[in-house]
Design a protein around this motif. Structure first.
Motif, PDB file in Angstrom:
ATOM      1  N   VAL A 144       0.724  -1.075  -0.027  1.00 35.09           N
ATOM      2  CA  VAL A 144       0.119   0.004  -0.046  1.00 35.09           C
ATOM      3  C   VAL A 144       0.914   1.341  -0.088  1.00 35.09           C
ATOM      4  O   VAL A 144       0.541   2.131  -0.535  1.00 35.09           O
ATOM      5  CB  VAL A 144      -1.119  -0.059   1.256  1.00 35.09           C
ATOM      6  N   VAL A 145       1.835   1.136   0.736  1.00 36.10           N
ATOM      7  CA  VAL A 145       2.703   2.375   0.949  1.00 36.10           C
ATOM      8  C   VAL A 145       3.386   2.749  -0.237  1.00 36.10           C
ATOM      9  O   VAL A 145       3.438   3.656  -0.982  1.00 36.10           O
ATOM     10  CB  VAL A 145       3.947   2.285   1.934  1.00 36.10           C
ATOM     11  N   SER A 146       3.948   1.599  -1.226  1.00 34.57           N
ATOM     12  CA  SER A 146       4.481   1.807  -2.460  1.00 34.57           C
ATOM     13  C   SER A 146       3.353   2.136  -3.433  1.00 34.57           C
ATOM     14  O   SER A 146       3.858   2.910  -4.482  1.00 34.57           O
ATOM     15  CB  SER A 146       5.174   0.396  -2.997  1.00 34.57           C
ATOM     16  N   LEU A 147       2.317   1.905  -3.606  1.00 31.06           N
ATOM     17  CA  LEU A 147       1.243   2.125  -4.381  1.00 31.06           C
ATOM     18  C   LEU A 147       0.720   3.665  -4.191  1.00 31.06           C
ATOM     19  O   LEU A 147       0.420   4.318  -5.143  1.00 31.06           O
ATOM     20  CB  LEU A 147       0.105   1.364  -4.347  1.00 31.06           C
ATOM     21  N   THR A 148       0.777   4.282  -2.884  1.00 30.69           N
ATOM     22  CA  THR A 148       0.155   5.359  -2.624  1.00 30.69           C
ATOM     23  C   THR A 148       1.161   6.645  -2.272  1.00 30.69           C
ATOM     24  O   THR A 148       0.827   7.472  -1.328  1.00 30.69           O
ATOM     25  CB  THR A 148      -0.848   5.220  -1.537  1.00 30.69           C
ATOM     26  N   ASN A 149       2.384   6.388  -2.353  1.00 29.76           N
ATOM     27  CA  ASN A 149       3.228   7.654  -2.108  1.00 29.76           C
ATOM     28  C   ASN A 149       3.411   7.842  -0.750  1.00 29.76           C
ATOM     29  O   ASN A 149       3.558   8.869  -0.240  1.00 29.76           O
ATOM     30  CB  ASN A 149       3.252   8.688  -3.106  1.00 29.76           C
ATOM     31  N   GLY A 150       3.276   6.737   0.122  1.00 30.80           N
ATOM     32  CA  GLY A 150       3.487   6.877   1.540  1.00 30.80           C
ATOM     33  C   GLY A 150       2.496   6.714   2.636  1.00 30.80           C
ATOM     34  O   GLY A 150       2.581   6.857   3.841  1.00 30.80           O
ATOM     35  N   TYR A 151       1.180   6.485   1.928  1.00 34.37           N
ATOM     36  CA  TYR A 151       0.050   6.266   2.836  1.00 34.37           C
ATOM     37  C   TYR A 151       0.098   5.062   3.618  1.00 34.37           C
ATOM     38  O   TYR A 151       0.420   4.008   3.047  1.00 34.37           O
ATOM     39  CB  TYR A 151      -1.334   6.294   1.849  1.00 34.37           C
ATOM     40  N   GLU A 152       0.060   5.378   5.085  1.00 35.30           N
ATOM     41  CA  GLU A 152       0.014   3.996   5.617  1.00 35.30           C
ATOM     42  C   GLU A 152      -1.406   3.463   6.231  1.00 35.30           C
ATOM     43  O   GLU A 152      -2.065   4.213   6.690  1.00 35.30           O
ATOM     44  CB  GLU A 152       0.850   4.470   6.937  1.00 35.30           C
ATOM     45  N   PRO A 153      -1.653   2.388   5.801  1.00 32.72           N
ATOM     46  CA  PRO A 153      -3.155   1.875   6.048  1.00 32.72           C
ATOM     47  C   PRO A 153      -3.270   1.822   7.738  1.00 32.72           C
ATOM     48  O   PRO A 153      -2.203   1.691   8.382  1.00 32.72           O
ATOM     49  CB  PRO A 153      -3.182   0.474   5.374  1.00 32.72           C
ATOM     50  N   PRO A 154      -4.439   1.884   7.982  1.00 31.00           N
ATOM     51  CA  PRO A 154      -4.683   1.781   9.577  1.00 31.00           C
ATOM     52  C   PRO A 154      -4.756   0.308   9.916  1.00 31.00           C
ATOM     53  O   PRO A 154      -4.435  -0.660   9.275  1.00 31.00           O
ATOM     54  CB  PRO A 154      -6.251   2.342   9.591  1.00 31.00           C
ATOM     55  N   SER A 155      -4.339   0.179  11.196  1.00 26.87           N
ATOM     56  CA  SER A 155      -3.955  -1.215  11.765  1.00 26.87           C
ATOM     57  C   SER A 155      -5.475  -1.951  11.744  1.00 26.87           C
ATOM     58  O   SER A 155      -6.514  -1.450  11.555  1.00 26.87           O
ATOM     59  CB  SER A 155      -3.657  -0.900  13.199  1.00 26.87           C
ATOM     60  N   THR A 156      -5.294  -3.238  11.897  1.00 25.80           N
ATOM     61  CA  THR A 156      -6.530  -4.159  12.228  1.00 25.80           C
ATOM     62  C   THR A 156      -7.304  -3.784  13.117  1.00 25.80           C
ATOM     63  O   THR A 156      -8.616  -3.691  13.098  1.00 25.80           O
ATOM     64  CB  THR A 156      -5.804  -5.590  12.224  1.00 25.80           C
ATOM     65  N   ARG A 157      -6.568  -3.308  14.213  1.00 23.30           N
ATOM     66  CA  ARG A 157      -7.587  -2.944  15.184  1.00 23.30           C
ATOM     67  C   ARG A 157      -8.529  -1.607  15.048  1.00 23.30           C
ATOM     68  O   ARG A 157      -9.697  -1.549  15.119  1.00 23.30           O
ATOM     69  CB  ARG A 157      -6.699  -2.452  16.719  1.00 23.30           C
ATOM     70  N   THR A 158      -7.692  -0.831  14.244  1.00 23.22           N
ATOM     71  CA  THR A 158      -8.649   0.365  13.881  1.00 23.22           C
ATOM     72  C   THR A 158      -9.666   0.355  12.788  1.00 23.22           C
ATOM     73  O   THR A 158     -10.954   0.653  12.972  1.00 23.22           O
ATOM     74  CB  THR A 158      -7.741   1.467  13.262  1.00 23.22           C
ATOM     75  N   ILE A 159      -9.306  -0.663  11.918  1.00 22.93           N
ATOM     76  CA  ILE A 159     -10.304  -1.282  10.940  1.00 22.93           C
ATOM     77  C   ILE A 159     -11.551  -1.786  11.554  1.00 22.93           C
ATOM     78  O   ILE A 159     -12.670  -1.493  11.407  1.00 22.93           O
ATOM     79  CB  ILE A 159      -9.891  -1.921  10.094  1.00 22.93           C
ATOM     80  N   LEU A 160     -11.315  -2.779  12.577  1.00 22.85           N
ATOM     81  CA  LEU A 160     -12.521  -3.413  13.220  1.00 22.85           C
ATOM     82  C   LEU A 160     -12.915  -2.557  14.004  1.00 22.85           C
ATOM     83  O   LEU A 160     -14.417  -2.655  14.094  1.00 22.85           O
ATOM     84  CB  LEU A 160     -11.770  -4.504  14.112  1.00 22.85           C
ATOM     85  N   ARG A 161     -12.643  -1.462  14.678  1.00 23.95           N
ATOM     86  CA  ARG A 161     -13.303  -0.420  15.427  1.00 23.95           C
ATOM     87  C   ARG A 161     -14.067   0.468  14.696  1.00 23.95           C
ATOM     88  O   ARG A 161     -15.426   0.426  15.256  1.00 23.95           O
ATOM     89  CB  ARG A 161     -12.268   0.407  16.308  1.00 23.95           C
ATOM     90  N   ARG A 162     -13.629   0.575  13.370  1.00 26.43           N
ATOM     91  CA  ARG A 162     -14.576   1.373  12.449  1.00 26.43           C
ATOM     92  C   ARG A 162     -15.744   0.799  11.999  1.00 26.43           C
ATOM     93  O   ARG A 162     -16.597   1.259  12.038  1.00 26.43           O
ATOM     94  CB  ARG A 162     -13.653   2.232  11.532  1.00 26.43           C
TER      95      ARG A 162
END
Length: 70
Positions: free
Chosen positions: A23-41
């Motif tokens: 994801v970082v390589s495709l998006t020029n540095g965007y770091e995806p949220p953690s699994t815990r954050t995704i589950l919380r959302r």
């Protein structure tokens, strides 16, 4: 979240180091949220949308039959 929910991808896949590097390589540095954050959302969205969906279904003038098969 769209990738997980709509794509049917497991949360485990999004927490992997290789996925994050991809994801970082495709998006020029965007770091995806953690699994815990995704589950919380996802849980937050469920809590908000479930009563809205129930109210919408109750407001319909037709009978609805829902089944869920595995």
């Amino acid at each position: 979240m769209d990738y997980v929910v709509e794509g049917g991808v497991t949360l485990r896949a999004t927490g992997g180091v290789r996925f994050k590097k991809f994801v970082v390589s495709l998006t020029n540095g965007y770091e995806p949220p953690s699994t815990r954050t995704i589950l919380r959302r996802i849980t937050e969205l469920y809590r908000i949308l479930e009563p809205l969906l129930a109210a919408f279904l109750c407001s319909l003038d037709v009978a609805i039959s829902l089944t869920v098969d595995d």
